[in-house]
Design a protein around this motif. Structure first.
Motif, mmCIF file in Angstrom:
data_model
loop_
_atom_site.group_PDB
_atom_site.id
_atom_site.type_symbol
_atom_site.label_atom_id
_atom_site.label_comp_id
_atom_site.label_asym_id
_atom_site.label_seq_id
_atom_site.Cartn_x
_atom_site.Cartn_y
_atom_site.Cartn_z
ATOM 1 N N SER A 116 -79.053 -19.125 -42.248
ATOM 2 C CA SER A 116 -80.333 -19.199 -41.638
ATOM 3 C C SER A 116 -80.120 -18.600 -40.024
ATOM 4 N N ARG A 119 -79.486 -14.438 -40.799
ATOM 5 C CA ARG A 119 -80.906 -13.655 -41.358
ATOM 6 C C ARG A 119 -81.396 -12.912 -40.219
ATOM 7 N N GLU A 231 -86.084 -10.006 -47.761
ATOM 8 C CA GLU A 231 -86.284 -10.216 -49.287
ATOM 9 C C GLU A 231 -84.809 -10.711 -49.664
ATOM 10 N N ASP A 234 -83.963 -13.925 -48.496
ATOM 11 C CA ASP A 234 -84.763 -15.291 -49.328
ATOM 12 C C ASP A 234 -84.362 -15.488 -50.537
ATOM 13 N N GLU A 237 -80.925 -17.616 -50.317
ATOM 14 C CA GLU A 237 -81.496 -18.994 -50.026
ATOM 15 C C GLU A 237 -81.918 -19.586 -51.334
#
Length: 249
Positions: A116, A119, A231, A234, A237
Motif C-alpha cells: 500500500s 503503490r 492496475e 491492484d 493485492e
C-alpha cells in the motif's frame, strides 16, 4: 498477559516463552519465534519487546542476528525502535484476528502494508517517467520489458528482469528518491520473506501488462502509465488476498 505491568517490569517479564533456536537459524526463524512469543504473552501495540541482548540470550543466537531481524520488522512498520524507549510494537501481531497460521498472517499483513505504501510511489514514478522519457531512455525501457516478457515466456525466473525493468522507470522519472524509497520499502520485506507465501512468482499474471506500461511511458502518456501501474498493483493485492482466503481454515 503483560500489558498491565509497568514498562520496566513488562520488558523483563516479556520473552519468557522464547526457546533456543537450532543452529543455522535465519532472520525469519528469529521473527517466527518472536511472533509466537508476542501472541502467547498477549503483547499489544505499544508494548515493549525484551532487549536485543535478552532475546539473543534466550534464542541462543548472536545479537547481530536479532538486530538484523528487528530492523526488517522496523522497515515493515511492525515495530518502532528507540535507544531510550527500546523496541515497541507498532502493529498487531495476533493469531486471533483471522484464521491463518500466525506466521502466514503476519507475512500477508506485512506484504499488504508495504504494497500500500509502494503503490502511490510506483504510480507517480511511472507518470513522471512518461513525462521525462528521452529517446535513449525509451530504448532502454523497451529493451528491459522485452527481456522481461521473453524470460517469463521461457518459464524462467523473471524476478530480476522485472526488477531491472522497474528500475529503468525509476531512473527515467528524474527523481532518484522514488527508486531509493521503493527499494527501501521492499528491502525490509525481502530480507525476511524471499518468496512470499512460498511462491517466488507472486504477481506473474501482471507480466503481459508490463509491455503496455512500457509503451505508455515511451510514448509520453503519463495518465495511461499511471493507470496501468495502478492496475498492476491492484492485481497483486487481489492475489495476496486470494492466497489468504485459500489458506483460511
Amino acid at each position: 498477559m503483560t500489558e498491565n505491568l509497568p514498562p520496566q517490569e513488562q520488558s523483563e517479564e516479556a520473552g519468557n516463552s522464547l526457546k533456543a533456536l537450532p543452529p543455522g537459524s535465519n532472520s525469519r526463524d528469529v521473527l517466527d519465534a518472536l511472533s509466537a512469543m508476542i501472541d502467547a504473552e498477549g503483547l499489544r501495540v505499544g508494548d515493549r519487546l525484551p532487549p536485543e541482548v535478552e532475546i539473543a540470550r534466550q534464542l541462543g543466537i548472536g545479537r547481530a542476528k536479532v538486530r538484523e531481524a528487528l530492523t526488517s520488522w522496523q522497515n515493515m512498520g511492525i515495530v518502532v525502535r528507540n535507544k531510550k524507549a527500546g523496541t515497541r510494537l507498532a502493529a498487531e501481531v495476533s493469531a486471533n484476528a483471522i484464521h491463518l497460521p500466525l506466521t502466514l498472517k503476519l507475512e500477508a499483513e506485512s506484504l499488504l502494508r508495504t504494497h500500500s505504501v509502494r503503490r502511490p510511489l510506483e504510480i507517480e514514478a511511472a507518470r513522471m517517467a512518461a513525462l521525462n522519457c528521452t529517446e535513449a531512455q525509451g530504448r532502454l525501457i523497451t529493451a528491459r520489458v522485452a527481456e522481461l516478457i521473453a524470460t517469463h515466456a521461457a518459464g524462467e525466473d523473471w524476478r530480476q528482469a522485472d526488477y531491472r525493468f522497474h528500475s529503468s522507470l525509476h531512473d527515467t522519472c528524474g527523481n532518484p528518491l522514488f527508486g531509493q524509497l521503493i527499494r527501501q520499502i521492499q528491502q525490509g520485506f525481502n530480507e525476511v520473506y524471499e518468496a512470499p507465501f512460498g511462491q517466488p512468482h507472486l504477481g506473474q499474471a501482471t507480466i503481459p501488462i508490463h509491455i503496455h506500461l512500457a509503451e505508455a511511458v515511451v510514448s509520453g502518456n503519463a495518465d495511461e502509465a499511471g493507470r496501468i501501474v495502478g492496475e498492476i498493483m491492484d492485481m497483486v493485492e487481489a492475489e495476496i488476498l486470494q492466497i489468504m482466503e485459500n489458506q483460511n481454515v
